[in-house]
Design an enzyme around this catalytic site. Structure first.
Site, PDB file in Angstrom:
ATOM      1  N   ASP A 100      40.798  -8.262  12.013  1.00 26.98           N
ATOM      2  CA  ASP A 100      41.291  -9.019  13.162  1.00 26.98           C
ATOM      3  C   ASP A 100      41.392  -8.151  14.420  1.00 26.98           C
ATOM      4  O   ASP A 100      41.274  -6.939  14.365  1.00 26.98           O
ATOM      5  CB  ASP A 100      42.676  -9.571  12.834  1.00 26.98           C
ATOM      6  CG  ASP A 100      42.613 -11.080  12.580  1.00 26.98           C
ATOM      7  OD1 ASP A 100      41.504 -11.626  12.450  1.00 26.98           O
ATOM      8  OD2 ASP A 100      43.684 -11.712  12.510  1.00 26.98           O
ATOM      9  N   TYR A 157      43.211  -0.246   2.339  1.00 29.57           N
ATOM     10  CA  TYR A 157      43.786  -0.324   3.679  1.00 29.57           C
ATOM     11  C   TYR A 157      44.955   0.637   3.799  1.00 29.57           C
ATOM     12  O   TYR A 157      45.592   0.996   2.800  1.00 29.57           O
ATOM     13  CB  TYR A 157      44.320  -1.736   3.959  1.00 29.57           C
ATOM     14  CG  TYR A 157      43.273  -2.724   4.358  1.00 29.57           C
ATOM     15  CD1 TYR A 157      42.930  -2.883   5.696  1.00 29.57           C
ATOM     16  CD2 TYR A 157      42.628  -3.511   3.417  1.00 29.57           C
ATOM     17  CE1 TYR A 157      41.973  -3.802   6.083  1.00 29.57           C
ATOM     18  CE2 TYR A 157      41.659  -4.439   3.789  1.00 29.57           C
ATOM     19  CZ  TYR A 157      41.338  -4.581   5.123  1.00 29.57           C
ATOM     20  OH  TYR A 157      40.391  -5.490   5.505  1.00 29.57           O
TER      21      TYR A 157
END
Lengths: 266, 266
Positions: free
Chosen positions: B52, B110
């Site tokens: 994003d 992540y």
């Protein structure tokens, strides 16, 4: 009237240097604007030295005189809320009225950082000079050692220096290797215009094999800028710290005498 | 026709996410433009997943099919010279024609990073969420452990997820503390939309004492987004790595079935 000492960090990428000037965004101007918004006073801050366009600071120091009664511990947060994201005030102290962030400084430490990766670390790119080809780091360390001590640094200073003399003392200088990066740390009683960057540019020639380590000493003795290597790029340089030995009354640096242009590193 | 796999890093600060869309600058669009300049081909690259707006990547992977005969080892340097400073191609490989950077992916890692300093580290500011007040890190570690394994992560997913189911496997998850910063590393076979950020936002509630560690498990079992905490800010999140187990033929991820919206973390 009070005198406030302040430690400030900034990402130099978006600034035309620390010191106010007719053109471009400067750290000094942004801070003076924030103080004006906070206290209503038109104040000129005194930095410990200039940093040139693109140079960063982890611990630049400035001071200013104010009639404001804002408690000492509130200054940092009050200024940070009025500053853009690339300037962060770290601490503020009440200092004696005679404290002068430049004249009172005892030691300054700079870091010059090199990205050794084949392709640049995208996150560190604004803070490290990218040099992907092989460097002889042992030779660079040996060359750097020639500069420690009290010397005339004319060879390692911009020809635009306006100082009456170029004698400075380097107390410590060393390299630190971390994964994918090489950092030079250098501590002295004062630095001339472009001094760290010319030293680094010349040491890169040593690392590339274009010069021998002993040439660093030979260049020093030659007292001519034309003997040294290029000025390394600004964005690899960071002012790490300015020390005052307990914020005591000023005991002059070698470079205290000239108010006209007491420049610091690019 | 060849299939090229590429590892890319980017600073997400200046992008409206990875994937091309009608508005804003995207990583995908910039890379496709660089390929077009290089080869003349109008190519659509296939990313391992979306990131994003504001999310960074140390090791995002994409692939594309090309008729170009540029040698494999030249792709990275040729693309880097055509890309802006906030995108760096790290490696390129020839991969089998059936390799698909999303469907072939086995594991993704992540990192979510928190700046714990009283005032933010100005150099890390674009990459770390600043949380200057006290966090109970031991409680956060205990809470995170409830999420390891194969679970339905509906509670820890944006309500805008369009996936047919929310079952994913987290292989490893841990915190690492360094000076002034806390990093959460999380590795799984796939991540849902906003999944890491909702997990982090909920763990921050645990760290602040608003929830107990065991609440992380209770929220998981409740299968409702409304039970979890807020979505942590995008800029603290970085896609660290995508693993393929030797670039072998695709063995599907849990989330391979939907081509419509195989989203990744914000």
């Amino acid at each position: 009237m009070r005198n406030i000492g302040v430690k400030v960090s900034y990402d130099g990428s978006g600034f035309n240097g620390f010191q106010s000037q007719p053109y471009g965004r400067t750290v000094q101007h942004e801070i003076e604007k924030a103080i004006r918004h906070l206290t209503g006073e038109e104040i000129v801050i005194i930095g410990s030295g200039r940093t040139d366009a693109g140079v960063h600071a982890m611990g630049q120091v400035f001071n200013f005189h104010t009639a404001s009664t804002i408690p000492t511990e509130r200054w940092a947060i009050a200024l940070n809320t009025r500053l853009s994201k690339d300037i962060v005030i770290l601490e503020a102290w009440d200092v004696p009225l005679e404290f002068h962030s430049r004249r009172s400084a005892k030691r300054k430490t700079y870091r010059y950082s090199i990205d050794l990766n084949k392709f640049p670390d995208v996150f560190m790119r604004p803070y490290r000079f990218h040099h992907p080809t092989k460097l002889n780091i042992a030779a660079m360390e040996e060359g750097l050692a020639y500069l420690v001590g009290r010397h005339d640094f004319t060879s390692y200073t911009s020809i635009h220096s306006t100082k009456p003399h170029h004698i400075r003392t380097i107390y410590e200088a060393s390299f630190q290797l971390e994964e994918g990066a090489l950092h030079m740390y250098i501590t002295g009683n004062g630095f001339l215009y472009n001094m760290v960057r010319v030293i680094m540019g010349t040491l890169l020639w040593v690392g590339q094999g274009k010069l021998k380590p002993a040439d660093m000493g030979r260049i020093l003795e030659g007292k001519s800028r034309s003997l040294a290597g290029p000025t390394a790029m600004a964005h690899g340089l960071t002012l790490v710290d300015v020390e005052y030995g307990g914020w005591s009354a000023p005991e002059p640096l070698d470079d205290h005498e000239s108010d006209f242009r007491d420049e610091d590193e690019e």
